[in-house]
Design a protein around this motif. Structure first.
Motif, PDB file in Angstrom:
ATOM      1  N   SER A  93       0.969  -1.516  -0.226  1.00 57.34           N
ATOM      2  CA  SER A  93       0.227  -0.424   0.179  1.00 57.34           C
ATOM      3  C   SER A  93       0.404   1.425  -0.072  1.00 57.34           C
ATOM      4  O   SER A  93       0.003   2.266  -0.286  1.00 57.34           O
ATOM      5  N   PRO A 152       2.627   4.024  -5.603  1.00 55.84           N
ATOM      6  CA  PRO A 152       1.910   5.284  -5.621  1.00 55.84           C
ATOM      7  C   PRO A 152       0.511   4.599  -6.543  1.00 55.84           C
ATOM      8  O   PRO A 152      -0.551   5.214  -5.764  1.00 55.84           O
ATOM      9  N   PHE A 153       0.049   3.833  -7.033  1.00 50.60           N
ATOM     10  CA  PHE A 153      -1.369   3.791  -7.011  1.00 50.60           C
ATOM     11  C   PHE A 153      -1.978   2.919  -6.165  1.00 50.60           C
ATOM     12  O   PHE A 153      -3.103   3.257  -5.276  1.00 50.60           O
ATOM     13  N   LEU A 154      -1.042   2.046  -5.642  1.00 54.29           N
ATOM     14  CA  LEU A 154      -2.611   0.673  -4.975  1.00 54.29           C
ATOM     15  C   LEU A 154      -2.176   1.526  -3.186  1.00 54.29           C
ATOM     16  O   LEU A 154      -3.076   1.401  -2.197  1.00 54.29           O
ATOM     17  N   LYS A 155      -1.570   2.991  -2.777  1.00 60.01           N
ATOM     18  CA  LYS A 155      -1.829   3.927  -1.806  1.00 60.01           C
ATOM     19  C   LYS A 155      -3.276   4.176  -1.666  1.00 60.01           C
ATOM     20  O   LYS A 155      -3.886   4.741  -0.439  1.00 60.01           O
ATOM     21  N   ASN A 156      -3.803   4.424  -3.123  1.00 57.75           N
ATOM     22  CA  ASN A 156      -5.659   4.294  -2.822  1.00 57.75           C
ATOM     23  C   ASN A 156      -6.078   3.061  -1.940  1.00 57.75           C
ATOM     24  O   ASN A 156      -7.669   3.992  -1.545  1.00 57.75           O
ATOM     25  N   SER A 181     -14.115   5.159  -3.931  1.00 58.76           N
ATOM     26  CA  SER A 181     -13.835   5.592  -4.722  1.00 58.76           C
ATOM     27  C   SER A 181     -13.872   4.677  -5.724  1.00 58.76           C
ATOM     28  O   SER A 181     -13.123   3.177  -4.646  1.00 58.76           O
ATOM     29  N   LYS A 215     -10.790   3.597  -7.238  1.00 60.15           N
ATOM     30  CA  LYS A 215      -9.847   3.845  -7.660  1.00 60.15           C
ATOM     31  C   LYS A 215      -9.791   3.066  -5.718  1.00 60.15           C
ATOM     32  O   LYS A 215      -8.596   2.382  -5.810  1.00 60.15           O
ATOM     33  N   THR A 216     -10.301   3.131  -4.710  1.00 61.25           N
ATOM     34  CA  THR A 216     -10.071   2.838  -4.220  1.00 61.25           C
ATOM     35  C   THR A 216     -10.020   1.011  -3.800  1.00 61.25           C
ATOM     36  O   THR A 216      -9.303   0.009  -3.418  1.00 61.25           O
ATOM     37  N   ALA A 223      -7.820  -0.922  -6.324  1.00 62.35           N
ATOM     38  CA  ALA A 223      -6.208  -0.766  -5.824  1.00 62.35           C
ATOM     39  C   ALA A 223      -6.146  -1.935  -4.878  1.00 62.35           C
ATOM     40  O   ALA A 223      -5.246  -2.895  -3.997  1.00 62.35           O
ATOM     41  N   THR A 273      -3.835  -5.129  -4.473  1.00 63.54           N
ATOM     42  CA  THR A 273      -3.592  -5.372  -3.330  1.00 63.54           C
ATOM     43  C   THR A 273      -3.429  -6.751  -3.026  1.00 63.54           C
ATOM     44  O   THR A 273      -2.630  -7.525  -2.021  1.00 63.54           O
TER      45      THR A 273
END
Length: 672
Positions: A338, A341-345, A499, A501-502, A505, A509
């Motif tokens: 997480s 970059p993208f997975l922090k969403n 979202s 994105k979440t 992600a 993940t």
């Protein structure tokens, strides 16, 4: 920075547990390197068989007495660890066999009735392969010095192999099988192949043959109880006509006594054990050792006879240590992923804790949700898994009542133009009730083993899970609108509203975390030839067909993990459940009822000799395997909800991980 340090420490600790556990387990598995352990594959007329081959040092120069051991309906060759380890360290060559369409073996035969495809020929096909190997001992006449052994359906396969070998002996004059020892199997399924007890008993010939018949076995050893549909009772196999016929009908037969029959020796052992207990028992393992000591006493110059002590359980405990490390691993792995970059969403912000329930009605509704979540999965498990007539009829009747009440409420709210809440709740309840009724009416079709859904023991579990999810969702809807919404709760409070994105992600993940976890498993398998396990719970390597099956089963299991996880979040959204209590409630939701089921079932069996559900043999054993899987799922669900603020990481991770573990450990028919 402080959190990163904790994450790294947990990662290192997890990997250390896996490394120490796997290395130590491999030392006991290979008798400190004196036994070479390797996975082999070989073609047969019915497909491809695989197994773990245990070759003691020096067996290439001096052929050894050999044992082929195999498992039952729900497992793979590794379940034979106890006798595999004990006998290989005593100098025997041992093949721990995966039967067709189990573990790493695949059956390509036609399967008009899949159940009768995997076991009748599995052991005997393995006998043909092993007999041709130079390290397998033969006598001067060419007879194989080889024993066959199996648990449950593996026991039936072993007995049938003896029968096939005796038929071939009439033509060739050679017996490839020297001895047989079965555990947890009588003659029930052999009779389905139209053999009589007399034919079976005569087929043993001069071989040394034994049976381990647990007194509390859930399936076999009492033909009258099985015929009455109530096999889960205390048994006394040696007191039955079948057991006595196996022993040659002696006067006053006794367990553990050797009887001379047709030039061979026969014995029945009767430990105070259940069906799956045989796998994890020093008593049954001691019986097996004693049996082989007697059987191969003339070969004491090649193998060790009359040696005391057992070490197989140390392999199991160290494998359990690695298993703990494996599950722990997902917490730091998800945390580190997480950071990308993208997975922090994946983080959606932890919802504010709701105040404690203010009214007695709200408190009662919360308690009702916990009680139903606890009891429903257990009370109706036998009905939903096994199709119990009365249980299914009751569920359909209740479903019809809900349909009627929901429809009346919806019509009333529309005619009277009542507040929107009544219309919404009644509409949702009506739709869910209709869906459940359709599912309940089509149980036989939905749990049938097909080319698409080819896991016969997983299908009814999935059916149970979907029904639990529907009932849970119905209760949640009512609970939200009656109790939680007036207190200020929204769907965001439970970790749903996030979202796109979440969600994406969370999906990436979870998939990445599972890939990393199984990557480490495959590394441990390559280096140490062990997996991660304890008794019936095993995380093991798999074949391509298991991944294909995962794609089919996972979307439906996601419904269960998502809704039950959501239910936990709803009921623990208050300040009261912020700490340990939240985890406790999560565990209760997932496994509380199943634990009560097992306590009732086996408590009565051990104290009275009659189980709580005398007709539930397979389903009870399935519950034993479900409890530890769902225990881990409960912890993951709660932890990742608190960590990410949403239900998606936990639900997706549980779906992929637990479904793959389940599919890799049971029968999976892939070709029809």
């Amino acid at each position: 920075m402080k959190n990163m340090k904790k994450t790294v420490i947990l990662l290192v600790l997890s990997l250390l547990l896996i490394l120490v556990g796997s290395f130590s387990a491999s030392q006991f598995n290979s008798s400190s390197g004196d036994v070479d352990v390797s996975r082999i594959y070989f073609d047969t007329p019915r497909g491809e068989l695989s197994g773990l081959l245990y070759k003691p040092e020096g067996s290439d120069e001096q052929p050894r007495p050999t044992i082929i051991a195999t498992h039952g309906y729900l497992n793979s060759g590794e379940m034979q660890d106890a006798q595999t380890i004990e006998m290989s360290k005593r100098g025997y060559v041992v093949l721990a066999l995966d039967q067709y369409d189990h573990g790493h073996s695949t059956g390509t035969m036609e399967k008009p009735v899949p159940f009768f495809s995997f076991w009748p020929q599995a052991i005997y096909d393995a006998v043909q392969y092993m007999y041709d190997q130079d390290f397998v001992l033969k006598d001067e006449s060419g007879n194989g010095i080889m024993a066959v052994s199996g648990h449950s359906m593996g026991g039936f396969s072993s007995t049938h192999a003896v029968m096939l070998d005796e038929m071939d002996f009439q033509e060739t004059g050679i017996r490839k099988i020297f001895s047989s020892l079965t555990m947890g199997s009588d003659y029930q399924w052999l009779r389905s192949l139209e053999y009589t007890d007399e034919i079976i008993n005569n087929s043993y010939g001069p071989r040394t043959s034994g049976k381990i018949a647990g007194i509390y076995d859930e399936f076999f050893f009492d033909a009258d109880a099985a015929a009455a549909g109530a096999p889960v009772v205390k048994k006394n196999y040696i007191g039955t006509a079948e057991g006595q016929g196996f022993l040659g009908n002696p006067e006053n037969p006794a367990a553990g006594t050797i009887y001379e029959v047709n030039g061979g020796k026969r014995v029945i052992y009767q430990p105070n054990e259940t069906h799956p207990w045989n796998h994890f028992s020093k008593t049954s393992t001691e019986y097996a050792i004693d049996f082989y000591d007697m059987t191969f006493a003339d070969y004491s110059n090649i193998v060790t006879v009359d040696a005391d002590g057992q070490t197989w359980m140390y392999k199991e405990w160290f494998s359990f240590l690695a298993l703990i490390g494996f599950f722990m691993l997902f917490i730091p792995v998800v945390s580190l992923l997480s950071k990308l970059p993208f997975l922090k969403n994946v983080y959606s912000g932890r919802p504010d804790l709701l105040p404690e329930a203010k009214t007695n009605g709200s408190k009662l509704a919360g308690l009702f949700l916990i009680v139903i979540g606890l009891l429903f999965p257990a009370l109706f498990f036998s009905a939903l898994y096994s199709g119990d007539l009365y249980g299914m009829r009751l569920l359909r009747q209740v479903s019809m009542v809900f349909i009627t009440i929901s429809a009346i409420a919806l019509i009333f709210s529309m005619v009277k133009k009542s507040e929107r809440t009544i219309t919404v709740v009644s509409s949702i309840m009506l739709v869910l009730s209709v869906v459940q009724y359709v599912i309940l009416r089509n149980q036989d079709t939905l749990i049938a083993t097909t080319e698409f859904f080819g896991a016969p023991t997983v299908n009814p579990v999935l059916y149970w899970a979907l029904n639990v999810a529907i009932v849970t969702l119905m209760i949640m809807v009512g609970y939200h609108y009656i109790a939680k919404k007036p207190e200020g709760a929204t769907i965001k409070s439970y970790g749903i509203k996030v979202s796109i994105k979440t969600v994406l992600a969370a999906f990436v993940t979870a998939i990445a975390a599972v890939a990393i976890g199984f990557g480490i498993l495959y590394l441990a398998d390559a280096l140490f030839k062990v997996d991660f396990r304890l008794w019936t719970l095993a995380v093991k390597t798999f074949e391509d067909q298991h991944l294909v099956a995962l794609l089919k089963y996972a979307p439906l299991f996601f419904i269960y993990y998502f809704i039950v996880g959501l239910s936990v979040n709803m009921n623990t959204a208050g300040v009261k459940y912020d700490g340990f209590k939240g985890y406790f409630v999560s565990i209760v939701h997932f496994i509380g009822g199943l634990v009560l089921y097992l306590g009732y079932q086996y408590g009565l069996l051990f104290t009275t000799g009659t189980a709580g559900y005398t007709g539930e043999s397979l389903s009870s054993i399935i519950v034993i395997g479900l409890v530890p899987v769902l225990l881990v799922a409960a912890i993951f669900n709660r932890y990742f909800y608190r960590k990410t603020g949403n239900v998606y990481v936990g639900a997706i991770l549980n779906t992929v991980l637990m479904t793959l573990i389940t599919l890799a450990n049971t029968a999976l028919y892939t070709i029809f």
